[in-house]
Design a protein around this motif. Structure first.
Motif, PDB file in Angstrom:
ATOM      1  N   ARG A  46      -5.014  -4.816 -12.616  1.00 34.32           N
ATOM      2  CA  ARG A  46      -5.854  -3.805 -13.271  1.00 34.32           C
ATOM      3  C   ARG A  46      -6.662  -2.989 -12.265  1.00 34.32           C
ATOM      4  NH1 ARG A  46      -3.924  -2.515 -18.040  1.00 34.32           N
ATOM      5  NH2 ARG A  46      -3.257  -4.360 -19.159  1.00 34.32           N
ATOM      6  N   ARG A  47      -6.961  -3.588 -11.114  1.00 34.55           N
ATOM      7  CA  ARG A  47      -7.655  -2.868 -10.045  1.00 34.55           C
ATOM      8  C   ARG A  47      -7.029  -3.294  -8.727  1.00 34.55           C
ATOM      9  NH1 ARG A  47     -13.822  -3.223  -7.666  1.00 34.55           N
ATOM     10  NH2 ARG A  47     -13.584  -1.425  -6.272  1.00 34.55           N
ATOM     11  N   CYS A  48      -6.740  -2.317  -7.897  1.00 34.44           N
ATOM     12  CA  CYS A  48      -6.121  -2.590  -6.600  1.00 34.44           C
ATOM     13  C   CYS A  48      -6.956  -1.949  -5.498  1.00 34.44           C
ATOM     14  CB  CYS A  48      -4.696  -2.046  -6.574  1.00 34.44           C
ATOM     15  SG  CYS A  48      -3.881  -2.255  -4.975  1.00 34.44           S
ATOM     16  N   ARG A  49      -7.678  -2.792  -4.789  1.00 31.84           N
ATOM     17  CA  ARG A  49      -8.492  -2.269  -3.695  1.00 31.84           C
ATOM     18  C   ARG A  49      -7.643  -1.886  -2.488  1.00 31.84           C
ATOM     19  NH1 ARG A  49     -13.170  -5.700  -2.201  1.00 31.84           N
ATOM     20  NH2 ARG A  49     -13.650  -3.905  -0.909  1.00 31.84           N
ATOM     21  N   TYR A  50      -6.401  -2.383  -2.439  1.00 24.78           N
ATOM     22  CA  TYR A  50      -5.488  -1.923  -1.388  1.00 24.78           C
ATOM     23  C   TYR A  50      -5.259  -0.414  -1.569  1.00 24.78           C
ATOM     24  CZ  TYR A  50      -4.511  -6.899  -0.730  1.00 24.78           C
ATOM     25  OH  TYR A  50      -4.641  -8.246  -0.496  1.00 24.78           O
ATOM     26  N   ALA A  51      -4.929  -0.007  -2.799  1.00 24.08           N
ATOM     27  CA  ALA A  51      -4.726   1.413  -3.092  1.00 24.08           C
ATOM     28  C   ALA A  51      -5.997   2.207  -2.801  1.00 24.08           C
ATOM     29  CB  ALA A  51      -4.294   1.601  -4.551  1.00 24.08           C
ATOM     30  N   ALA A  71      -8.685  -6.992   4.413  1.00 23.67           N
ATOM     31  CA  ALA A  71      -9.280  -6.608   5.696  1.00 23.67           C
ATOM     32  C   ALA A  71      -8.202  -6.416   6.760  1.00 23.67           C
ATOM     33  CB  ALA A  71     -10.291  -7.660   6.143  1.00 23.67           C
ATOM     34  N   ARG A  72      -7.192  -7.272   6.761  1.00 24.75           N
ATOM     35  CA  ARG A  72      -6.086  -7.128   7.713  1.00 24.75           C
ATOM     36  C   ARG A  72      -5.335  -5.821   7.483  1.00 24.75           C
ATOM     37  NH1 ARG A  72      -2.778 -12.560   7.309  1.00 24.75           N
ATOM     38  NH2 ARG A  72      -4.497 -13.536   6.248  1.00 24.75           N
ATOM     39  N   ARG A  73      -5.084  -5.498   6.213  1.00 22.98           N
ATOM     40  CA  ARG A  73      -4.350  -4.264   5.900  1.00 22.98           C
ATOM     41  C   ARG A  73      -5.140  -3.034   6.335  1.00 22.98           C
ATOM     42  NH1 ARG A  73      -1.022  -7.478   5.926  1.00 22.98           N
ATOM     43  NH2 ARG A  73       0.164  -8.269   4.176  1.00 22.98           N
ATOM     44  N   ARG A  74      -6.459  -3.092   6.211  1.00 24.54           N
ATOM     45  CA  ARG A  74      -7.306  -1.968   6.632  1.00 24.54           C
ATOM     46  C   ARG A  74      -7.173  -1.774   8.150  1.00 24.54           C
ATOM     47  NH1 ARG A  74     -11.954  -3.727   4.882  1.00 24.54           N
ATOM     48  NH2 ARG A  74     -11.780  -2.769   2.850  1.00 24.54           N
ATOM     49  N   ILE A  75      -7.216  -2.874   8.893  1.00 22.01           N
ATOM     50  CA  ILE A  75      -7.080  -2.806  10.355  1.00 22.01           C
ATOM     51  C   ILE A  75      -5.686  -2.301  10.732  1.00 22.01           C
ATOM     52  CG2 ILE A  75      -6.962  -4.209  12.465  1.00 22.01           C
ATOM     53  CD1 ILE A  75      -9.133  -6.045  11.052  1.00 22.01           C
ATOM     54  N   GLU A  76      -4.658  -2.857  10.101  1.00 22.53           N
ATOM     55  CA  GLU A  76      -3.287  -2.419  10.373  1.00 22.53           C
ATOM     56  C   GLU A  76      -3.129  -0.924  10.096  1.00 22.53           C
ATOM     57  OE1 GLU A  76      -0.892  -4.842   7.833  1.00 22.53           O
ATOM     58  OE2 GLU A  76      -1.160  -6.648   9.050  1.00 22.53           O
ATOM     59  N   ALA A  77      -3.662  -0.469   8.966  1.00 26.90           N
ATOM     60  CA  ALA A  77      -3.527   0.939   8.593  1.00 26.90           C
ATOM     61  C   ALA A  77      -4.208   1.848   9.612  1.00 26.90           C
ATOM     62  CB  ALA A  77      -4.087   1.179   7.199  1.00 26.90           C
ATOM     63  N   ALA A  98      -9.788  -8.176  -3.832  1.00 27.61           N
ATOM     64  CA  ALA A  98      -8.790  -7.174  -3.473  1.00 27.61           C
ATOM     65  C   ALA A  98      -7.969  -6.727  -4.674  1.00 27.61           C
ATOM     66  CB  ALA A  98      -7.869  -7.721  -2.382  1.00 27.61           C
ATOM     67  N   LEU A  99      -7.700  -7.656  -5.591  1.00 27.01           N
ATOM     68  CA  LEU A  99      -6.941  -7.346  -6.802  1.00 27.01           C
ATOM     69  C   LEU A  99      -7.651  -7.941  -8.001  1.00 27.01           C
ATOM     70  CD1 LEU A  99      -3.320  -8.336  -5.656  1.00 27.01           C
ATOM     71  CD2 LEU A  99      -4.266  -6.020  -5.767  1.00 27.01           C
ATOM     72  N   THR A 100      -7.667  -7.209  -9.093  1.00 20.44           N
ATOM     73  CA  THR A 100      -8.101  -7.749 -10.377  1.00 20.44           C
ATOM     74  C   THR A 100      -6.835  -7.959 -11.190  1.00 20.44           C
ATOM     75  OG1 THR A 100     -10.183  -6.544 -10.256  1.00 20.44           O
ATOM     76  CG2 THR A 100      -9.513  -7.358 -12.425  1.00 20.44           C
TER      77      THR A 100
END
Length: 163
Positions: free
Chosen positions: A100-105, A13-19, A82-84
């Protein structure tokens, strides 16, 4: 442990706001100084912020910062799914896992920032270690952000110095 920690905003959530804040600034930098220079400025700024974050988090590590205490904070990055992660090896001085899954990406791509997602996210990982404990070294040969099927995180820690 503090009771309010679970209420803390997750890193995704922080990365989404920062982006959302960085995107228009980056766009203006590109117009002013060109794509390559803007990417370089952004890369250096994010790297410095990651080192500072690692240093700050290390200062709160009970018993001192090392790879073992680093392993204990990994759930901060996986919070909110956020990550698997698939752990390959976890023993003293070693932590190997695949993401295996990156919700950041996924988040950066959904925001139209896929072309700088590596700078905003992947760029932080090794730099964070530098600030947290410079004995921790990350090797990664591929990322989901870069188009691979998974990210391969391989952490190694040099043994403590004899005093």
């Amino acid at each position: 442990m503090d009771d309010h920690k679970d209420d803390e905003l997750g890193i995704l959530a922080r990365r989404r706001i920062e982006a959302a804040i960085i995107a228009p600034v980056y766009d203006e930098m590109r117009k002013a100084v060109g794509e390559n220079k803007a990417r370089d400025i952004l890369r250096r700024a994010i790297r410095r912020a990651a080192i500072d974050a690692g240093t700050e988090m290390a200062s709160r590590a009970a018993g001192g910062a090392d790879l073992e205490s680093f392993k204990a904070i990994l759930p901060l990055w996986t919070k909110d799914d956020a990550l698997t992660i698939e752990v390959i090896d976890d023993k003293p001085g070693v932590l190997d896992f695949n993401v295996r899954r990156c919700r950041y990406a996924e988040t950066y791509r959904a925001m139209g920032l896929g072309e700088i997602g590596e700078i905003l996210s992947c760029n932080r990982d090794g730099a964070f270690c530098e600030g947290y404990d410079p004995r921790i070294k990350l090797t990664r040969t591929q990322t989901i952000m870069g188009g691979a099927s998974h990210c391969d995180f391989r952490y190694r820690a040099d043994p403590p110095q004899k005093t």
